[in-house]
Design an enzyme around this catalytic site. Structure first.
Site, short mmCIF file in Angstrom:
data_model
loop_
_atom_site.label_atom_id
_atom_site.label_comp_id
_atom_site.label_asym_id
_atom_site.label_seq_id
_atom_site.Cartn_x
_atom_site.Cartn_y
_atom_site.Cartn_z
N ASP A 1 0.80 -1.23 0.00
CA ASP A 1 0.00 0.00 0.00
C ASP A 1 0.83 1.28 0.00
O ASP A 1 0.32 2.36 0.30
CB ASP A 1 -0.99 -0.02 1.18
CG ASP A 1 -2.14 -0.97 0.91
OD1 ASP A 1 -2.55 -1.10 -0.26
OD2 ASP A 1 -2.63 -1.60 1.87
N ASP B 1 -6.96 -4.72 -4.29
CA ASP B 1 -6.70 -3.33 -3.91
C ASP B 1 -5.42 -2.79 -4.56
O ASP B 1 -5.26 -1.58 -4.73
CB ASP B 1 -6.54 -3.21 -2.38
CG ASP B 1 -7.46 -4.12 -1.58
OD1 ASP B 1 -7.82 -5.19 -2.10
OD2 ASP B 1 -7.79 -3.77 -0.45
N1 GLY Z 1 -7.13 -1.81 1.11
C1 GLY Z 1 -7.80 -2.35 2.23
C2 GLY Z 1 -9.22 -1.98 2.29
O1 GLY Z 1 -9.83 -1.60 1.31
O2 GLY Z 1 -9.76 -2.06 3.37
#
Ligand code: GLY
Length: 384
Positions: free
Chosen positions: A105, A166
């Site tokens: 992330d 994600d």
């Molecule tokens: N990227 C983690 C979520 O969407 O909670």
């Protein structure tokens, strides 16, 4: 693009939003908020004693507050937003020092902060931070499977072969690094990941898996996991939106038509499942009761739908814009807080189906709601 009454509504929302952000930004200027507790923003800009935890300063959502400040700076021209954005960007340097607490992330964290800063101001320190983050992301690429590893091991769980949908929002950091440096390696990895995601994550009906586990040695698919949705094989709505808008991001950076068509396929699936109420559940395949919902999925979907509308021909635009307007109007009318009693913009975000953090304000809900309304106005600063 908008009908007259929708334009009036949009002007009203933007007025309420800019009024609220004017005081919230000052009140929370030294924080990096994730949620709002008893009306007050919390603060994730806290030390992480071991440096290996994904929480605290390493928390994956820590770029959104800075991103909101850059969007507000772009909308209003007010320099105070630039100053507040800088505060959180500098705080994030601690994560590079920690290293072990970082994950895929880094795109969510450094695109709306350092890349935004560099794009707007040309700040070379910001460019360096973003390049550093891009190299960390590139270092997670698995050559055998053509995917980016999501997380570090979860306690006893070996996640060497795990990729999650994600990540479609993280790979734009790689596109940016290639565009900025002229070195094609980053873009090659991003496109390999997106190509893998098209086949391994997107199902024939346009819905998507949250987690795909690959064999990290030979790249074969081992199994899928339900992740933050209801169960394996279900349809976690925020995951659908990470894919919907995420494939648009890859299309925007590469022009590859397959990515646009994939985004459209997911969008049609998503739009067909929007309930009459406009309230988006946590999972499209969850039981009817309890009626758990996730406002963040609605906000992210609206952004992606507006981007698709920009990319398709005149005869197709309306269907995507109308769906986006419906989602945003529902959020404004029944899932927002325009009062001075609370620091958030949206209520009823949900982190995951099987998680007590349901129906709470979440910072990325606020971020994407803001991005969507500025995008609808035609004045968004594209940060991805
Ligand atoms: N990227 C983690 C979520 O969407 O909670």
């Amino acid at each position: 693009m908008l009908q007259a009454n929708d334009q009036l509504w949009l002007n009203d929302v933007i007025g309420k939003l800019t009024t609220k952000m004017d005081w919230v930004s000052e009140k929370s200027r030294n924080k990096i908020p994730y949620t709002t507790i008893n009306g007050e923003h919390d603060n994730r800009a806290v030390d992480n004693p071991t440096g290996t935890e994904t929480d605290g300063i390493n928390w994956w959502t820590n770029g959104f507050w800075g991103g909101m400040m850059w969007l507000m700076h772009h909308e209003t021209g007010n320099e105070k937003y630039k100053e507040i954005a800088n505060i959180s960007e500098v705080m994030l340097d601690e994560c590079f020092h920690h290293y072990y607490g970082l994950h895929h992330d880094v795109g969510f964290m450094w695109l709306p902060t350092s890349v935004a800063n560099y794009k707007v101001t040309g700040n070379m320190e910001s460019r360096k931070r973003a390049m550093h983050a891009a190299n960390l992301l590139a270092g997670r690429f698995n050559l055998a499977g053509g995917f980016i590893r999501a997380w570090n091991d979860l306690g006893e769980q070996d996640t060497r072969g795990w990729a999650i949908v994600d990540c479609m929002f993280n790979i734009p950091l790689l596109y940016w690094a290639s565009e900025e440096s002229g070195d094609p390696r980053f873009k090659q990895m991003a496109m390999r990941h997106a190509d893998t995601a098209m086949t391994a994550f997107v199902r024939a009906d346009g819905s998507v898996n949250h987690i795909v586990e690959f064999d990290p040695f030979n790249g074969g698919v081992v199994r899928t996991h339900g992740g933050q949705g209801y169960e394996e094989g279900s349809s976690w709505t925020r995951g659908q939106t990470w894919a919907l808008y995420g494939f648009m991001m890859s299309y925007i950076h590469t022009g590859k038509e397959d990515y646009l068509n994939t985004a459209k396929r997911i969008a049609h699936y998503f739009m067909a499942n929007i309930p009459e109420s406009g309230i988006i559940p946590i999972d499209f395949r969850q039981p009817k009761e309890p009626a758990y919902e996730d406002s963040t999925a609605a906000a992210i979907a609206a952004c992606g739908l507006i981007e698709i509308a920009k990319a398709v021909g005149q005869h197709e635009k309306e269907v995507f814009i109308n769906a986006a307007v419906k989602l945003l109007k529902t959020l404004d009318e029944s899932r927002s807080d325009w009062t001075t009693n609370s620091d958030c913009l949206l209520i009823n975000g949900s982190a995951a189906y099987h998680n007590n953090n349901r129906h709470t304000p979440i910072i990325y809900g606020d971020y994407y709601f803001m991005e969507a309304v500025f995008k609808l106005k035609g004045n968004d600063l594209y940060l991805w």
